[in-house]
Scaffold this active site. Structure first.
Site, PDB file in Angstrom:
ATOM      1  N   HIS A  43      86.679  50.424  33.167  1.00 28.95           N
ATOM      2  CA  HIS A  43      86.896  50.095  34.581  1.00 28.95           C
ATOM      3  C   HIS A  43      87.045  51.385  35.369  1.00 28.95           C
ATOM      4  O   HIS A  43      87.599  52.359  34.862  1.00 28.95           O
ATOM      5  CB  HIS A  43      88.164  49.238  34.742  1.00 28.95           C
ATOM      6  CG  HIS A  43      88.250  48.557  36.074  1.00 28.95           C
ATOM      7  ND1 HIS A  43      88.800  49.165  37.178  1.00 28.95           N
ATOM      8  CD2 HIS A  43      87.839  47.334  36.467  1.00 28.95           C
ATOM      9  CE1 HIS A  43      88.726  48.329  38.203  1.00 28.95           C
ATOM     10  NE2 HIS A  43      88.151  47.216  37.809  1.00 28.95           N
ATOM     11  N   GLU A  58      86.371  40.977  33.208  1.00 31.94           N
ATOM     12  CA  GLU A  58      85.176  40.165  32.963  1.00 31.94           C
ATOM     13  C   GLU A  58      85.180  39.522  31.586  1.00 31.94           C
ATOM     14  O   GLU A  58      84.613  38.444  31.392  1.00 31.94           O
ATOM     15  CB  GLU A  58      83.906  41.021  33.115  1.00 31.94           C
ATOM     16  CG  GLU A  58      83.740  41.687  34.453  1.00 31.94           C
ATOM     17  CD  GLU A  58      83.461  40.723  35.587  1.00 31.94           C
ATOM     18  OE1 GLU A  58      83.612  39.499  35.381  1.00 31.94           O
ATOM     19  OE2 GLU A  58      83.120  41.179  36.676  1.00 31.94           O
TER      20      GLU A  58
HETATM   21  N1  ACO Z   1      80.839  50.759  26.814  1.00 26.07           N
HETATM   22  C1  ACO Z   1      80.527  51.967  26.326  1.00 26.07           C
HETATM   23  N2  ACO Z   1      80.746  53.126  26.960  1.00 26.07           N
HETATM   24  C2  ACO Z   1      81.303  53.053  28.176  1.00 26.07           C
HETATM   25  C3  ACO Z   1      81.643  51.830  28.772  1.00 26.07           C
HETATM   26  C4  ACO Z   1      81.409  50.650  28.033  1.00 26.07           C
HETATM   27  N3  ACO Z   1      81.716  49.442  28.524  1.00 26.07           N
HETATM   28  N4  ACO Z   1      82.167  52.069  29.990  1.00 26.07           N
HETATM   29  C5  ACO Z   1      82.147  53.391  30.172  1.00 26.07           C
HETATM   30  N5  ACO Z   1      81.622  53.995  29.064  1.00 26.07           N
HETATM   31  C6  ACO Z   1      81.458  55.417  28.832  1.00 26.07           C
HETATM   32  C7  ACO Z   1      80.248  55.954  29.561  1.00 26.07           C
HETATM   33  O1  ACO Z   1      79.096  55.855  28.761  1.00 26.07           O
HETATM   34  C8  ACO Z   1      80.686  57.375  29.802  1.00 26.07           C
HETATM   35  O2  ACO Z   1      80.499  58.061  28.572  1.00 26.07           O
HETATM   36  P1  ACO Z   1      80.019  59.586  28.556  1.00 26.07           P
HETATM   37  O3  ACO Z   1      81.185  60.376  29.065  1.00 26.07           O
HETATM   38  O4  ACO Z   1      79.694  59.814  27.122  1.00 26.07           O
HETATM   39  O5  ACO Z   1      78.830  59.677  29.455  1.00 26.07           O
HETATM   40  C9  ACO Z   1      82.177  57.279  30.044  1.00 26.07           C
HETATM   41  O6  ACO Z   1      82.587  56.080  29.379  1.00 26.07           O
HETATM   42  C10 ACO Z   1      82.553  57.156  31.522  1.00 26.07           C
HETATM   43  O7  ACO Z   1      81.719  56.174  32.116  1.00 26.07           O
HETATM   44  P2  ACO Z   1      81.503  56.010  33.669  1.00 26.07           P
HETATM   45  O8  ACO Z   1      80.250  55.252  33.906  1.00 26.07           O
HETATM   46  O9  ACO Z   1      81.679  57.330  34.350  1.00 26.07           O
HETATM   47  O10 ACO Z   1      82.732  55.128  34.053  1.00 26.07           O
HETATM   48  P3  ACO Z   1      82.889  54.353  35.404  1.00 26.07           P
HETATM   49  O11 ACO Z   1      84.329  54.379  35.717  1.00 26.07           O
HETATM   50  O12 ACO Z   1      81.961  54.841  36.441  1.00 26.07           O
HETATM   51  O13 ACO Z   1      82.389  52.898  35.019  1.00 26.07           O
HETATM   52  C11 ACO Z   1      82.243  50.603  34.593  1.00 26.07           C
HETATM   53  C12 ACO Z   1      83.133  51.745  35.085  1.00 26.07           C
HETATM   54  C13 ACO Z   1      80.989  50.501  35.456  1.00 26.07           C
HETATM   55  C14 ACO Z   1      83.010  49.294  34.702  1.00 26.07           C
HETATM   56  C15 ACO Z   1      81.870  50.872  33.126  1.00 26.07           C
HETATM   57  O14 ACO Z   1      83.029  50.975  32.334  1.00 26.07           O
HETATM   58  C16 ACO Z   1      80.924  49.822  32.552  1.00 26.07           C
HETATM   59  O15 ACO Z   1      79.720  49.904  32.733  1.00 26.07           O
HETATM   60  N6  ACO Z   1      81.470  48.801  31.812  1.00 26.07           N
HETATM   61  C17 ACO Z   1      80.654  47.747  31.256  1.00 26.07           C
HETATM   62  C18 ACO Z   1      80.262  46.725  32.309  1.00 26.07           C
HETATM   63  C19 ACO Z   1      81.423  45.867  32.742  1.00 26.07           C
HETATM   64  O16 ACO Z   1      82.239  45.393  31.940  1.00 26.07           O
HETATM   65  N7  ACO Z   1      81.500  45.634  34.055  1.00 26.07           N
HETATM   66  C20 ACO Z   1      82.575  44.848  34.685  1.00 26.07           C
HETATM   67  C21 ACO Z   1      83.655  45.748  35.202  1.00 26.07           C
HETATM   68  S1  ACO Z   1      85.018  44.855  35.874  1.00 26.07           S
HETATM   69  C22 ACO Z   1      84.669  44.671  37.546  1.00 26.07           C
HETATM   70  O17 ACO Z   1      84.116  45.538  38.142  1.00 26.07           O
HETATM   71  C23 ACO Z   1      85.020  43.394  38.258  1.00 26.07           C
END
Ligand code: ACO
Length: 406
Positions: free
Chosen positions: A285, A343
């Site tokens: 998140h 989610e």
């Molecule tokens: N699975 C695997 N790796 C992840 C995940 C995940 N669910 N989420 C983040 N990471 C990793 C990224 O690959 C990144 O790794 P890196 O440093 O090796 O490149 C690191 O964690 C940071 O990721 P960011 O994209 O910078 O994190 P951000 O805070 O922008 O993203 C988000 C948040 C979009 C929710 C992300 O965690 C994600 O895509 N999760 C999966 C989709 C999801 O569950 N969405 C619903 C969110 S809840 C809501 O918004 C209502």
């Protein structure tokens, strides 16, 4: 501004914005003051209208949360009864709204698109289409203001009505004697729901009712800030909620659990996904760097709802997949602080209520409606338009090229 000289002279523009800084995504910009909710991403805490989410989910009805957000305090028993009556009064959809939904179903529109089309008609038949303008200086009467309770009631009715129309069933008229959540299920299923199922939906609606300056709420506030009306702001908010980066993604978390199928396969499947660069849906998140407090509230509601048979098996599988995912994420993505988000258990709970995946986002919208409305009033009361600046990175062309010479 820097000028480049020469033939066709181009000037590169570098605007000077004084103290303003460029923050794409506005992640570090505080754009509003609110008394509606506090999202503490470090502590994993969500305060809504002054109360912890856990307490509201345990004690409140959805209508009480609506009143709390719109008035800044809990209603007395008498005020609550009056508010429930006012909202229930608007549950029947205007005929044109029903027609819009029927046409959307014929067109096989996605439920969230059908809801957006319908929402634009929610002020039909109301005296006060411009609920925002009326509420300025008259906030004390918000719960009885026509536009707000009408939008609250009609959003739920439109979700339920489309849920039936899209599978070829006739709409069901609302039942004013049922609470908001129970009536939504009734209008969807055509039979009064078991109290346990109605309460599970109510806990979901409360859990997603309000969450700071998320994208759809911000969109609503931008519209409200121009002096526009409530229906316009809510319709805009729906457009923002639809996107997969916001409210459009709960389905995939459930798909992942189904794909895994049995707990013993979880580790292998999850590791393979991560090795292919995929994200595990329902984890991570932007704000919460610990467990999303909404995940626990919804997990507890899902556990109660799915206490027997196939439901219990699915709940146990989801818990096992979650535990494996957290362990594997900590190992494969160390230091990223990836935990379960809202989610993951949303998908389980709404599936447990018998909703199709494409209805998840519309039901989310029905829950968030009270927060959107509250933010619109809060923003309108500031009397200030939201108007940030953009940094121009294009060119300024001195010479005009005639059409024939381009
Ligand atoms: N699975 C695997 N790796 C992840 C995940 C995940 N669910 N989420 C983040 N990471 C990793 C990224 O690959 C990144 O790794 P890196 O440093 O090796 O490149 C690191 O964690 C940071 O990721 P960011 O994209 O910078 O994190 P951000 O805070 O922008 O993203 C988000 C948040 C979009 C929710 C992300 O965690 C994600 O895509 N999760 C999966 C989709 C999801 O569950 N969405 C619903 C969110 S809840 C809501 O918004 C209502």
């Amino acid at each position: 501004m820097q000028r480049l000289h020469g033939p066709g002279a181009l000037r590169l523009v570098k605007e000077n914005f004084g103290m303003a800084s460029f923050d794409p995504g506005l992640a570090d910009v505080v754009a509003a003051e609110t008394r509606l909710s506090h999202v503490d991403g470090a502590a994993g805490e969500l305060i809504i209208g002054g109360y912890r989410l856990e307490q509201l989910a345990a004690e409140a009805t959805y209508e009480e949360v609506a009143y709390l957000l719109w008035h800044g305090r809990l209603p007395t028993a008498e005020e609550l009864a009056r508010f429930q009556e006012a909202a229930a009064h608007y549950r029947a959809l205007p005929p044109l709204t029903g027609e819009v939904l029927r046409q959307a179903a014929e067109n096989r529109s996605a439920p969230i698109d059908a809801l957006r089309m319908a929402a634009a008609t929610f002020d039909l038949g109301l005296e006060a289409a411009d609920g925002l303008a009326r509420a300025n200086g008259n906030n004390g009467n918000l719960a009885e203001n026509g536009a707000a309770p009408a939008i609250l009631a009609r959003m739920a009715s439109a979700v339920a009505t489309y849920g039936r129309l899209q599978v070829g069933l006739s709409p069901v008229a609302p039942d004013a004697n049922l609470g908001h959540a129970a009536n939504l299920l009734y209008m969807l299923e055509g039979v009064a729901p078991e109290p346990k199922r109605a309460r599970a939906l109510e806990i979901y609606l409360i859990t997603v009712s309000e969450h700071g300056l998320n994208a759809s709420t911000f969109a609503a506030r931008v519209i409200a800030a121009t002096g526009s009306d409530l229906v316009s702001a809510i319709t805009g908010a729906l457009g923002a909620l639809k996107g997969p980066l916001h409210g459009g993604a709960p389905g995939p978390a459930l798909d992942m659990v189904f794909e895994i199928g049995e707990a013993s396969r979880a580790e292998e499947v999850l590791r393979a996904k991560l090795a292919q660069g995929e994200r595990l849906m329902g984890f991570g998140h932007r704000v919460y760097k610990v467990r999303d407090p909404r995940a626990d509230v919804l997990a507890a509601a899902a556990e109660q709802l799915l206490a027997h048979g196939e439901g219990k098996a699915l709940y146990d599988l989801a818990k096992a997949v979650e535990a494996t995912a957290l362990r594997v994420l900590a190992e494969v993505k160390p230091g990223r602080k990836l935990d379960t988000n809202v989610e993951y258990f949303t998908a389980l709970l709404l599936h447990g209520l018998g909703l199709n995946t494409d209805m998840f986002t519309p039901v989310f919208a029905a829950g968030r409606t009270v927060g959107w409305i509250a933010h619109c009033y809060e923003q309108a009361a500031t009397g200030r338009i939201i108007r940030p600046q953009a940094r121009y990175v294009g060119e300024v062309l001195d010479a005009w090229t005639p059409r024939a010479a381009r």
